[in-house]
Design a protein around this motif. Structure first.
Motif, PDB file in Angstrom:
ATOM      1  N   ILE B 255     -65.317 -29.146 -31.422  1.00 38.90           N
ATOM      2  CA  ILE B 255     -64.625 -30.315 -30.890  1.00 38.90           C
ATOM      3  C   ILE B 255     -63.141 -30.024 -30.783  1.00 38.90           C
ATOM      4  O   ILE B 255     -62.593 -29.173 -31.483  1.00 38.90           O
ATOM      5  CB  ILE B 255     -64.856 -31.580 -31.753  1.00 38.90           C
ATOM      6  CG1 ILE B 255     -64.292 -31.379 -33.173  1.00 38.90           C
ATOM      7  CG2 ILE B 255     -66.334 -31.961 -31.799  1.00 38.90           C
ATOM      8  CD1 ILE B 255     -64.135 -32.701 -33.892  1.00 38.90           C
ATOM      9  N   ALA B 256     -62.494 -30.738 -29.886  1.00 35.22           N
ATOM     10  CA  ALA B 256     -61.053 -30.549 -29.696  1.00 35.22           C
ATOM     11  C   ALA B 256     -60.299 -31.219 -30.838  1.00 35.22           C
ATOM     12  O   ALA B 256     -60.723 -32.251 -31.353  1.00 35.22           O
ATOM     13  CB  ALA B 256     -60.630 -31.156 -28.362  1.00 35.22           C
ATOM     14  N   GLN B 257     -59.172 -30.594 -31.215  1.00 34.04           N
ATOM     15  CA  GLN B 257     -58.399 -31.132 -32.339  1.00 34.04           C
ATOM     16  C   GLN B 257     -57.981 -32.579 -32.092  1.00 34.04           C
ATOM     17  O   GLN B 257     -57.981 -33.387 -33.026  1.00 34.04           O
ATOM     18  CB  GLN B 257     -57.172 -30.230 -32.575  1.00 34.04           C
ATOM     19  CG  GLN B 257     -56.496 -30.503 -33.916  1.00 34.04           C
ATOM     20  CD  GLN B 257     -55.285 -29.599 -34.149  1.00 34.04           C
ATOM     21  OE1 GLN B 257     -55.205 -28.520 -33.590  1.00 34.04           O
ATOM     22  NE2 GLN B 257     -54.379 -30.040 -34.990  1.00 34.04           N
ATOM     23  N   TYR B 263     -63.464 -38.671 -36.325  1.00 33.61           N
ATOM     24  CA  TYR B 263     -64.512 -38.314 -37.300  1.00 33.61           C
ATOM     25  C   TYR B 263     -63.973 -38.168 -38.722  1.00 33.61           C
ATOM     26  O   TYR B 263     -64.707 -37.841 -39.647  1.00 33.61           O
ATOM     27  CB  TYR B 263     -65.167 -36.996 -36.882  1.00 33.61           C
ATOM     28  CG  TYR B 263     -65.721 -37.059 -35.485  1.00 33.61           C
ATOM     29  CD1 TYR B 263     -66.889 -37.789 -35.221  1.00 33.61           C
ATOM     30  CD2 TYR B 263     -65.080 -36.425 -34.434  1.00 33.61           C
ATOM     31  CE1 TYR B 263     -67.388 -37.860 -33.929  1.00 33.61           C
ATOM     32  CE2 TYR B 263     -65.570 -36.496 -33.143  1.00 33.61           C
ATOM     33  CZ  TYR B 263     -66.731 -37.215 -32.895  1.00 33.61           C
ATOM     34  OH  TYR B 263     -67.212 -37.298 -31.627  1.00 33.61           O
ATOM     35  N   LEU B 264     -62.653 -38.379 -38.867  1.00 35.27           N
ATOM     36  CA  LEU B 264     -62.046 -38.087 -40.179  1.00 35.27           C
ATOM     37  C   LEU B 264     -62.547 -39.001 -41.284  1.00 35.27           C
ATOM     38  O   LEU B 264     -62.808 -40.191 -41.065  1.00 35.27           O
ATOM     39  CB  LEU B 264     -60.514 -38.187 -40.096  1.00 35.27           C
ATOM     40  CG  LEU B 264     -59.798 -36.990 -39.472  1.00 35.27           C
ATOM     41  CD1 LEU B 264     -58.285 -37.242 -39.459  1.00 35.27           C
ATOM     42  CD2 LEU B 264     -60.100 -35.701 -40.232  1.00 35.27           C
ATOM     43  N   VAL B 290     -63.412 -26.412 -34.770  1.00 31.62           N
ATOM     44  CA  VAL B 290     -62.414 -27.235 -34.071  1.00 31.62           C
ATOM     45  C   VAL B 290     -61.603 -26.326 -33.156  1.00 31.62           C
ATOM     46  O   VAL B 290     -61.246 -25.210 -33.537  1.00 31.62           O
ATOM     47  CB  VAL B 290     -61.507 -27.959 -35.108  1.00 31.62           C
ATOM     48  CG1 VAL B 290     -60.234 -28.481 -34.441  1.00 31.62           C
ATOM     49  CG2 VAL B 290     -62.268 -29.100 -35.780  1.00 31.62           C
ATOM     50  N   GLU B 291     -61.334 -26.817 -31.969  1.00 33.49           N
ATOM     51  CA  GLU B 291     -60.522 -26.086 -30.989  1.00 33.49           C
ATOM     52  C   GLU B 291     -59.064 -26.502 -31.189  1.00 33.49           C
ATOM     53  O   GLU B 291     -58.727 -27.664 -31.031  1.00 33.49           O
ATOM     54  CB  GLU B 291     -61.000 -26.482 -29.584  1.00 33.49           C
ATOM     55  CG  GLU B 291     -60.287 -25.802 -28.438  1.00 33.49           C
ATOM     56  CD  GLU B 291     -60.645 -24.308 -28.405  1.00 33.49           C
ATOM     57  OE1 GLU B 291     -59.702 -23.496 -28.414  1.00 33.49           O
ATOM     58  OE2 GLU B 291     -61.864 -23.990 -28.394  1.00 33.49           O
ATOM     59  N   ALA B 298     -51.032 -29.722 -37.038  1.00 34.67           N
ATOM     60  CA  ALA B 298     -51.828 -29.632 -38.276  1.00 34.67           C
ATOM     61  C   ALA B 298     -52.024 -28.217 -38.769  1.00 34.67           C
ATOM     62  O   ALA B 298     -52.071 -27.973 -39.959  1.00 34.67           O
ATOM     63  CB  ALA B 298     -53.184 -30.289 -38.084  1.00 34.67           C
ATOM     64  N   HIS B 299     -52.123 -27.282 -37.861  1.00 35.95           N
ATOM     65  CA  HIS B 299     -52.381 -25.922 -38.317  1.00 35.95           C
ATOM     66  C   HIS B 299     -51.128 -25.255 -38.876  1.00 35.95           C
ATOM     67  O   HIS B 299     -51.108 -24.068 -39.112  1.00 35.95           O
ATOM     68  CB  HIS B 299     -52.989 -25.084 -37.200  1.00 35.95           C
ATOM     69  CG  HIS B 299     -52.202 -25.158 -35.946  1.00 35.95           C
ATOM     70  ND1 HIS B 299     -52.200 -26.266 -35.153  1.00 35.95           N
ATOM     71  CD2 HIS B 299     -51.372 -24.271 -35.365  1.00 35.95           C
ATOM     72  CE1 HIS B 299     -51.406 -26.045 -34.105  1.00 35.95           C
ATOM     73  NE2 HIS B 299     -50.899 -24.863 -34.231  1.00 35.95           N
TER      74      HIS B 299
END
Ligand code: FAD
Ligand code: FAD
Ligand code: FAD
Ligand code: FAD
Lengths: 307, 307, 307, 307
Positions: B255-257, B263-264, B290-291, B298-299
């Motif tokens: 899924i895209a970021q 979904y969190l 996750v894409e 976040a990364h």
């Protein structure tokens, strides 16, 4: 209610000043003389003739190297101390440390400059120590130049930080006298091992100031253990196999140091610089077996070696 | 004849340069992959179905935290390193150290000055680290002023010594970048623990240089253990109970970021600065679940936390 | 006033029964969640952006292996336990022990006989463990014969003592199930390491009974730390480098276990008994990435290995 | 080429029998006297007056409690020993152990039965030890009944296993005399600490058999260190602060034990059962200061306390 509740109350959280900007405070204590004895008594269940009194038991434990009951007591300190002293402290691995991180934190400009009375000349006999005080002019020069260099290093540090240099890199020029802070937790067995080494006359004077304060706290918190520690460690003397042989060869009655020569073990006879021989003479004098001769250098041996 | 005799021969006694004046040399080694396996096999005497091959056994020991067989191997190093790096190294208590004493010995004028490329700005996200390189002018200023302060401190030190000030007091102005020397002996289990912490991207760059060299030596001396260490520690990832719950909530398929938000877990939903959430996203991207969206921060979470 | 004063009051000195004649009691505690956080905060003096809340800080410390602040808390227990359990406990060296001495003391006739429900068959898959309960007759035989042999050994012991045989020699026939007593003191970091290993499904059932009780005490005394320990250790999962690679190869979407074969890493493809492969499947199922097939044995892998 | 290469060659891998079914073998060694001295010399770089010879240096290190250089040497042993001896050995935490697991493995029927000459009566003066040999009949009874109980326990064990009871549960009735096997690795400093405690006359006779063999191996491998260990530890004597005061009060010249009374410290004067007083008398006799009187019991004090 433990017997040392009052001592805990008195000591906990009170900060004691050390050196020019240092501090030490007892933060927490687990245990007491009776709890040490109680832990030891788990060893002696049924079948043992009589319950020992705490004092006799604690003295016997320490004397006979049954050391684990002393691990049952624990002390937690806050310390503020120069980095070169911390480097000596951290060598004692059987302790837990949390220290301020100069990677995360900015260190304030606080560094140690010894009092003139603590600036001494390099010892001739003891390669690692200092000896008598240095003359007043040299001490003043030492203090001034050390202060200048330390202050200059902090100027560079602060200017590095202003230029956004990372803290971990900015701190590289800071002096070994810079104060750091730590929480330090250690059990009583290992603390006594530390104190035995660091209250010793051969430990660096600065760490001894910290050790002495801790020692006086232990004396209040664990009075029976402390007395045993003084009797069996701090003020005890170790005689080597050669020392024992040598004492057996002495004629009996206090003999003069000048006359000692004729009774010496063959291995020491023609070796006036032998350090074991020199240490023996210091011990024999302390035992009252030899009358010191002030013309003779033998009692120059390290005092730590007289134990 | 152990399988790593050739590697021992190749490495022992060869000094490897580190930083500007540092060194590291392997002095001695006890053990090999097969001897680790052999020690572990004492556990499995009669009654066990089959003898495991060394590779499978060593991998299982490391995976299942049966760590004592790795304590059976031991490595002894000589290290020359700046004092601020030594202060990080000495925190690893499960090792034996003999260090030059600045109470006995005169220290030569050798101190660390980082290369320009190693002078970085203070990290914004990671309070303890450095980030991108600083601009060339600031780096040059840093290097010049740090060098000046360090050199000045050594001048004071040497003049103190000439004035017969005791060495232990004379050294107080010396910089944290001063090189010290030590013998350092550690078993392979505790060395891997050290390497796991000190090869990590969050350890200070300077200690990583020492750790990396040690790591490459271990890779040659204990190739099977090293491979297991890389697979189960260095390049492994730890998922928390929350991470596991979160992965179970994902719809399946990459899924895209940007879409992740829906979904969190409720505890992470409205907490964009929550560091566990940020670390989860890094992990999910690394797992290919996750894409990453380059617009999203976040990364930026610490890479060490992605393990 | 520490936040856990009430919990300390509730727990201290209360003896909890374990197994047939065992006991465990918390004797003393040093520290609390806030004191752990406080010790950690000495690291972050000036220059750090903001003070962290205790919960966030403690969780980060545990996650990032900054473990020394947890050493600042200490727990002291009294334990009565079978000798074979004590032999597992004593392997944890980072603790202090005082145990009853069978050289000094006469041991009372108390030995462990497992409940029928705890007598299990030797595990087929897990070489070190037990599996399902044994049939009632075999269990009864086991209990009777073990009891007979143990009782007979105590008869010999007591008759030895009556014959004035020294205690240290008289005890040689006593069974491994004999109860012993000890004082046991350990810091919270090392206790969590112990609990991580000994609450695990692979630890022997008997030591788990002790570990579980200690765990429930820690949960009351250090609730924030305990929650972090559950999230990041007990209920966490470790993915190896191969596991990560494998997850990246999965097609996305929950796949059936039967279909997994086609996506497997080459090193696992034709190795149905490879334990790393088997452990991966357990993990993938737990993550919801694979739909278990009850016909397939892969999820028989050790649960401990699913972490 | 280390000076002890020949001794290593001679000792490595040779198994030495101990007790009835025990064994000990040296598996590997790191270091030598010269390498210990070399590690210590890193402390004394430039500025120290002269290089010490190895013998003088090693003796000084041991005498002055500078113990870390002895940690630079490491020894790895294989041991087969009764479980009650292993339980004493494992108390030395500063060592690495891999032991056969009775959860994985089936233990063969091998248990220790003391020789008749090793079966002694319970000591009256020393609560933890044995004293003179027991009479032949009692010894025979002891041996027979201990053997019967042990054999019976193994019958139960083997029948448990045949009934498919899990090994970890089946072993509960096995006697404390059952032989176990382990790999044991320890550094020379901690080995000497172990030997100091376990070669001592107060250690249990059985563990002393193991310790004595290890001691004789160390004497061959590290002859200078061993000599120093004998002189400064094994055959040394520790005088307490009270002992020193007492010696200073003696009149000089060898005095008879009966006359001692008049010179005794007030704290010892009317306390004939005081153990410190009794230990003092043993020491004074050993030093040749007091002539023992065979009518008097004072020299019954523990020999270990005469150190
Ligand atoms: C006067 C003096 C001079 C000194 N000079 C020097 C010097 O020139 N250079 C130098 O490097 N050091 C020097 N030292 C430091 C010294 O070698 C010790 O590091 C220090 O005294 C701490 O003692 P320790 O190791 O017994 O304490 P701890 O580290 O607290 O250990 C206590 C005991 O625990 C055991 N132990 C703990 N950790 C380990 C481990 N990882 N492996 C094995 N056993 C362990 C050992 O039995 C040890 O004795 C000096 C110390 C003194 C007092
Ligand atoms: C990224 C990072 C940041 C850090 N930041 C800080 C900081 O800000 N402030 C700070 O003070 N430290 C900091 N540390 C240091 C850290 O707390 C440890 O001191 C260091 O990582 C050594 O780890 P260790 O204690 O596990 O290793 P070792 O000391 O080698 O111990 C290994 C294990 O042995 C056991 N052990 C050894 N000795 C003892 C003992 N005496 N008592 C109980 N158990 C013992 C423990 O189980 C321990 O985990 C940081 C470390 C890292 C990697
Ligand atoms: C499921 C399971 C199966 C096992 N099977 C076996 C078996 O078959 N045979 C067997 O012998 N053991 C076995 N063990 C025991 C295991 O090897 C350890 O002895 C035990 O788990 C204690 O762990 P530890 O050494 O980490 O703990 P501690 O001894 O408490 O040490 C904590 C940490 O401190 C450091 N440390 C402490 N003391 C020293 C030291 N002297 N030298 C170096 N580092 C030190 C290490 O970093 C260590 O990880 C098993 C354990 C488990 C959980
Ligand atoms: C004659 C005799 C009688 C004894 N009687 C009893 C008895 O009745 N009951 C009983 O329980 N024990 C008894 N013991 C055992 C004794 O208490 C010690 O456990 C044993 O001697 C090991 O000594 P150690 O702890 O110094 O050794 P090690 O465990 O090898 O430790 C060496 C040193 O390292 C440090 N150290 C290592 N690990 C730790 C740690 N986790 N925490 C703090 N410091 C550590 C300490 O400074 C320690 O002195 C007896 C021992 C002897 C010799």
């Amino acid at each position: 209610m433990a017997s040392n509740d009052a001592a805990k109350e008195e000591l906990k959280g009170k900060s004691v000043p050390v050196l020019d900007h240092g501090q030490i405070a007892l933060l927490d204590v687990m245990g007491s003389d009776e709890e040490i004895a109680e832990a030891a008594r788990v060893s002696y269940r049924k079948g043992t003739k009589q319950v020992n009194d705490d004092r006799g038991l604690i003295r016997r434990l320490l004397r006979h190297r049954h050391t684990t009951p002393f691990e049952m007591a624990e002390l937690k300190f806050y310390m503020k101390l120069p980095i070169f002293v911390e480097r000596q402290c951290i060598r004692h691995r059987m302790a837990s440390t949390n220290e301020v991180s100069a990677r995360y934190s900015v260190l304030p400009e606080e560094y140690y400059i010894p009092e003139a009375s603590a600036v001494c000349v390099q010892s001739k006999t003891n390669k690692q120590g200092r000896e008598e005080e240095i003359d007043a002019t040299s001490a003043a020069i030492y203090r001034q130049s050390t202060n200048d260099a330390s202050h200059r290093a902090f100027e560079v540090y602060n200017s590095n930080l202003r230029n956004d240099v990372s803290r971990e890199i900015a701190r590289i020029p800071l002096p070994l006298g810079t104060y750091t802070e730590k929480y330090w937790k250690i059990d009583l067995h290992n603390l006594m091992h530390f104190l035995g080494l660091r209250m010793d006359a051969h430990a660096q004077w600065e760490i001894r100031q910290y050790a002495n304060i801790m020692g006086s706290m232990v004396a209040k918190l664990f009075p029976i253990t402390w007395q045993a520690f003084e009797d069996f460690r701090l003020n005890a003397m170790s005689l080597s196999a050669l020392d024992i042989k040598q004492i057996n060869r002495l004629p009996g009655g206090k003999i003069a140091q000048v006359d000692l020569e004729k009774y010496l073990l063959s291995e020491w006879c023609n070796a006036p610089k032998n350090s074991e021989r020199a240490e023996f003479i210091v011990k024999a004098i302390r035992l009252g077996l030899v009358e010191p001769s002030h013309a003779l250098p033998a009692h120059e041996a390290h005092t730590s070696t007289s134990k």
